[in-house]
Each structure stands twice: as structure tokens, then as C-alpha cells.
Design a protein around this motif. Structure first.
Motif, PDB file in Angstrom:
ATOM      1  N   LYS A  67      45.866  36.713  43.183  1.00 42.69           N
ATOM      2  CA  LYS A  67      46.004  38.340  43.561  1.00 42.69           C
ATOM      3  C   LYS A  67      46.604  38.402  44.957  1.00 42.69           C
ATOM      4  O   LYS A  67      46.782  37.496  45.679  1.00 42.69           O
ATOM      5  CB  LYS A  67      44.432  38.538  43.961  1.00 42.69           C
ATOM      6  CG  LYS A  67      43.359  38.405  42.402  1.00 42.69           C
ATOM      7  CD  LYS A  67      42.012  38.952  42.696  1.00 42.69           C
ATOM      8  CE  LYS A  67      41.271  38.979  41.451  1.00 42.69           C
ATOM      9  NZ  LYS A  67      39.922  39.621  41.698  1.00 42.69           N
TER      10      LYS A  67
ATOM     11  N   TYR B  45      41.180  44.682  32.774  1.00 40.14           N
ATOM     12  CA  TYR B  45      39.728  44.898  33.528  1.00 40.14           C
ATOM     13  C   TYR B  45      39.051  46.014  32.782  1.00 40.14           C
ATOM     14  O   TYR B  45      38.213  46.752  33.430  1.00 40.14           O
ATOM     15  CB  TYR B  45      39.891  45.406  34.876  1.00 40.14           C
ATOM     16  CG  TYR B  45      40.170  44.255  36.174  1.00 40.14           C
ATOM     17  CD1 TYR B  45      39.695  43.232  35.905  1.00 40.14           C
ATOM     18  CD2 TYR B  45      41.565  44.291  36.793  1.00 40.14           C
ATOM     19  CE1 TYR B  45      39.807  42.056  37.081  1.00 40.14           C
ATOM     20  CE2 TYR B  45      41.675  43.301  37.374  1.00 40.14           C
ATOM     21  CZ  TYR B  45      41.061  42.145  37.543  1.00 40.14           C
ATOM     22  OH  TYR B  45      41.554  41.188  38.443  1.00 40.14           O
TER      23      TYR B  45
ATOM     24  N   ARG C 265      36.222  27.858  36.972  1.00 40.68           N
ATOM     25  CA  ARG C 265      35.238  28.797  37.433  1.00 40.68           C
ATOM     26  C   ARG C 265      34.432  28.494  38.579  1.00 40.68           C
ATOM     27  O   ARG C 265      34.043  29.000  39.462  1.00 40.68           O
ATOM     28  CB  ARG C 265      34.440  29.446  36.503  1.00 40.68           C
ATOM     29  CG  ARG C 265      35.144  30.440  35.145  1.00 40.68           C
ATOM     30  CD  ARG C 265      35.327  31.714  35.697  1.00 40.68           C
ATOM     31  NE  ARG C 265      34.411  32.543  36.069  1.00 40.68           N
ATOM     32  CZ  ARG C 265      34.448  33.932  36.452  1.00 40.68           C
ATOM     33  NH1 ARG C 265      35.645  34.456  36.491  1.00 40.68           N
ATOM     34  NH2 ARG C 265      33.305  34.478  36.637  1.00 40.68           N
TER      35      ARG C 265
ATOM     36  N   ILE D 151      40.361  48.555  41.937  1.00 38.67           N
ATOM     37  CA  ILE D 151      40.829  47.031  41.529  1.00 38.67           C
ATOM     38  C   ILE D 151      42.083  47.300  41.059  1.00 38.67           C
ATOM     39  O   ILE D 151      43.025  46.575  41.243  1.00 38.67           O
ATOM     40  CB  ILE D 151      40.128  46.449  40.502  1.00 38.67           C
ATOM     41  CG1 ILE D 151      38.358  46.360  40.560  1.00 38.67           C
ATOM     42  CG2 ILE D 151      40.636  45.007  40.240  1.00 38.67           C
ATOM     43  CD1 ILE D 151      37.944  46.101  39.277  1.00 38.67           C
TER      44      ILE D 151
ATOM     45  N   PHE E 105      34.432  51.184  41.236  1.00 40.45           N
ATOM     46  CA  PHE E 105      35.405  50.661  41.974  1.00 40.45           C
ATOM     47  C   PHE E 105      36.854  50.356  40.975  1.00 40.45           C
ATOM     48  O   PHE E 105      37.575  49.727  41.330  1.00 40.45           O
ATOM     49  CB  PHE E 105      35.039  49.420  42.470  1.00 40.45           C
ATOM     50  CG  PHE E 105      34.265  48.712  41.578  1.00 40.45           C
ATOM     51  CD1 PHE E 105      34.881  47.328  40.729  1.00 40.45           C
ATOM     52  CD2 PHE E 105      33.025  48.508  41.512  1.00 40.45           C
ATOM     53  CE1 PHE E 105      34.291  46.498  39.836  1.00 40.45           C
ATOM     54  CE2 PHE E 105      32.092  47.386  40.618  1.00 40.45           C
ATOM     55  CZ  PHE E 105      32.835  46.882  39.761  1.00 40.45           C
TER      56      PHE E 105
HETATM   57  P1  IDP Z   1      34.903  37.771  38.377  1.00 41.76           P
HETATM   58  O1  IDP Z   1      36.416  37.938  38.983  1.00 41.76           O
HETATM   59  O2  IDP Z   1      34.233  36.761  39.075  1.00 41.76           O
HETATM   60  O3  IDP Z   1      35.086  37.054  37.012  1.00 41.76           O
HETATM   61  P2  IDP Z   1      34.291  40.351  37.344  1.00 41.76           P
HETATM   62  O4  IDP Z   1      32.818  40.575  37.135  1.00 41.76           O
HETATM   63  O5  IDP Z   1      34.991  40.041  36.115  1.00 41.76           O
HETATM   64  O6  IDP Z   1      34.266  39.270  38.486  1.00 41.76           O
HETATM   65  O7  IDP Z   1      35.190  41.608  37.888  1.00 41.76           O
HETATM   66  C1  IDP Z   1      36.582  41.201  38.364  1.00 41.76           C
HETATM   67  C2  IDP Z   1      36.904  41.836  39.441  1.00 41.76           C
HETATM   68  O8  IDP Z   1      36.586  43.267  39.630  1.00 41.76           O
HETATM   69  C3  IDP Z   1      36.465  40.842  40.653  1.00 41.76           C
HETATM   70  O9  IDP Z   1      36.954  39.702  40.838  1.00 41.76           O
HETATM   71  C4  IDP Z   1      36.569  41.528  41.886  1.00 41.76           C
HETATM   72  O10 IDP Z   1      37.760  41.528  42.578  1.00 41.76           O
HETATM   73  C5  IDP Z   1      36.424  43.143  41.231  1.00 41.76           C
HETATM   74  N1  IDP Z   1      34.894  43.654  41.475  1.00 41.76           N
HETATM   75  C6  IDP Z   1      33.971  43.138  40.742  1.00 41.76           C
HETATM   76  N2  IDP Z   1      32.611  43.609  41.236  1.00 41.76           N
HETATM   77  C7  IDP Z   1      33.251  44.436  42.374  1.00 41.76           C
HETATM   78  C8  IDP Z   1      32.326  45.358  43.253  1.00 41.76           C
HETATM   79  O11 IDP Z   1      31.181  45.362  43.212  1.00 41.76           O
HETATM   80  N3  IDP Z   1      33.342  45.837  44.214  1.00 41.76           N
HETATM   81  C9  IDP Z   1      34.656  45.867  44.070  1.00 41.76           C
HETATM   82  N4  IDP Z   1      35.157  45.062  43.546  1.00 41.76           N
HETATM   83  C10 IDP Z   1      34.518  44.462  42.419  1.00 41.76           C
END
Ligand code: IDP
Ligand code: MG
Length: 172
Positions: free
Chosen positions: A36, A76, A112, A88, A84
């Protein structure tokens, strides 16, 4: 509308055929990693990549790209209703990123585990996010979370000619 339906249909076909190929043992499991913009700006690509290389995962594709808003909205889509979501998409399109496909036995789950919790502040020390990440948004890398998810992501981000998979034949 018709074009979009055709696109979804061809994605589905590719997904099914590649899953069948994997079941037959023609392909090793693959996962998609995105370094990222925070990893790029803080110069962490090398340190993170080194961890994957030390695990002996095979790099089957790697490139630097500026991701478009359209592809990020698709990537996404599971978070489209979250407050949010816009942040992202904006963050991930704010700078070029390095994106790669890693291959290896059980690579999705192992990567993971190496990545750690989504919220870097909660991620354990020794994980990528625990060691280098800042918070939930700035958490260094994306890593696929399932076989089906990884397949869709490989097809979303890479052309076949950009991939150099380690084909393995169980008869060898
Ligand atoms: P992951 O990357 O651990 O698989 P996901 O739930 O798939 O998590 O979410 C994708 C991305 O969205 C995360 O890596 C993070 O950058 C962003 N994200 C997820 N939840 C939040 C939040 O509550 N606030 C801000 N960004 C978030
Ligand atoms: Mg995810």
C-alpha cells in the motif's frame, strides 16, 4: 450493462476453470499482495518482501501500478456500505503501489498470519502490520483472504502474460 454482464460471466468462467486446474494439482496456490502507499512511502517494500522470500514463496508476478478508482471500488466492493469506503479508495489511489502474486503451498493462510490483524495497533509484534503499520487504514499491505478471493484478484490485477507461475505436475 451487456458489457458488464459479459465481463462478470467471463470472470466466473475463468474462476471456475482455474479452481478446477488447482484441484487437479496443475497449479500451486496463489495469493495477491499489494504494498500500500504507506509501505511505498516509508520504504518498507524490501523488508516485507524479504519475509516472503525467507518463507520460500515463489514470486509469479510483480509490477508497479497506479490503481484506478474504478478497480479499487471493485476490489473493495465488500466494504462499499462502510463510512470509510471513500477513504480507502482515496488512500489506495493516492500513489503508485507495488502489486504481486505469490505462490506456494498454503500461501494464502500463511501470508495472512504473517500480515496480522487489520488494525495495526492490535496486530501482534512480529507480524508485518504489528511491526510496520500505523492503524486500520495505513496497514502496509493487502493480502488475499481465500482461494476464491485470490483467484478473482489475480484476474482483476494481472494479464496472463504478466504471470510466470511455477507449474507443478504431481506425476513429476
Ligand atoms: P484486511 O485488509 O485485513 O483483509 P478488510 O476487512 O478486507 O481487511 O478491509 C480492507 C481494508 O480496508 C483494510 O486493510 C483497511 O485498510 C481498510 N479498513 C478496514 N476497516 C477499516 C476501518 O474501520 N477504518 C478504516 N479503514 C478500514
Ligand atoms: Mg480483506
Amino acid at each position: 450493462m451487456m458489457k458488464r454482464l459479459l465481463h462478470i460471466f467471463s470472470l466466473g468462467l475463468a474462476l471456475i476453470s482455474s479452481c478446477l486446474a488447482e484441484q487437479k494439482g496443475e497449479f500451486m496456490e496463489q495469493t495477491v499482495i499489494i504494498f500500500k502507499p504507506d509501505a511505498m512511502q516509508q520504504g518498507r517494500v524490501g523488508a516485507i518482501l524479504q519475509r516472503f522470500e525467507e518463507m520460500h514463496f515463489h514470486i509469479s508476478g510483480i509490477k508497479m501500478v497506479q490503481l484506478s478508482e474504478a478497480i479499487l471500488r471493485e476490489h473493495y466492493a465488500h466494504l462499499a456500505d462502510k463510512p470509510f469506503f471513500g477513504d480507502i479508495v482515496e488512500f489506495m489511489s493516492s500513489a503508485p503501489v507495488v502489486i504481486m502474486v505469490l505462490e506456494g503451498e498454503n500461501v494464502i493462510e500463511e501470508v495472512r498470519e504473517m500480515t496480522g490483524e487489520t488494525d495495526s495497533r492490535l496486530a501482534e509484534k512480529g507480524t508485518i502490520r504489528g511491526d510496520f503499520g500505523k492503524d486500520k487504514g495505513q496497514n502496509m499491505i493487502h493480502a488475499s483472504d481465500s482461494v476464491v478471493g485470490a483467484r478473482a484478484e489475480v484476474l482483476r490485477f494481472f494479464e496472463p502474460a504478466e504471470l510466470f507461475p511455477l507449474r507443478h505436475n504431481l506425476a513429476d
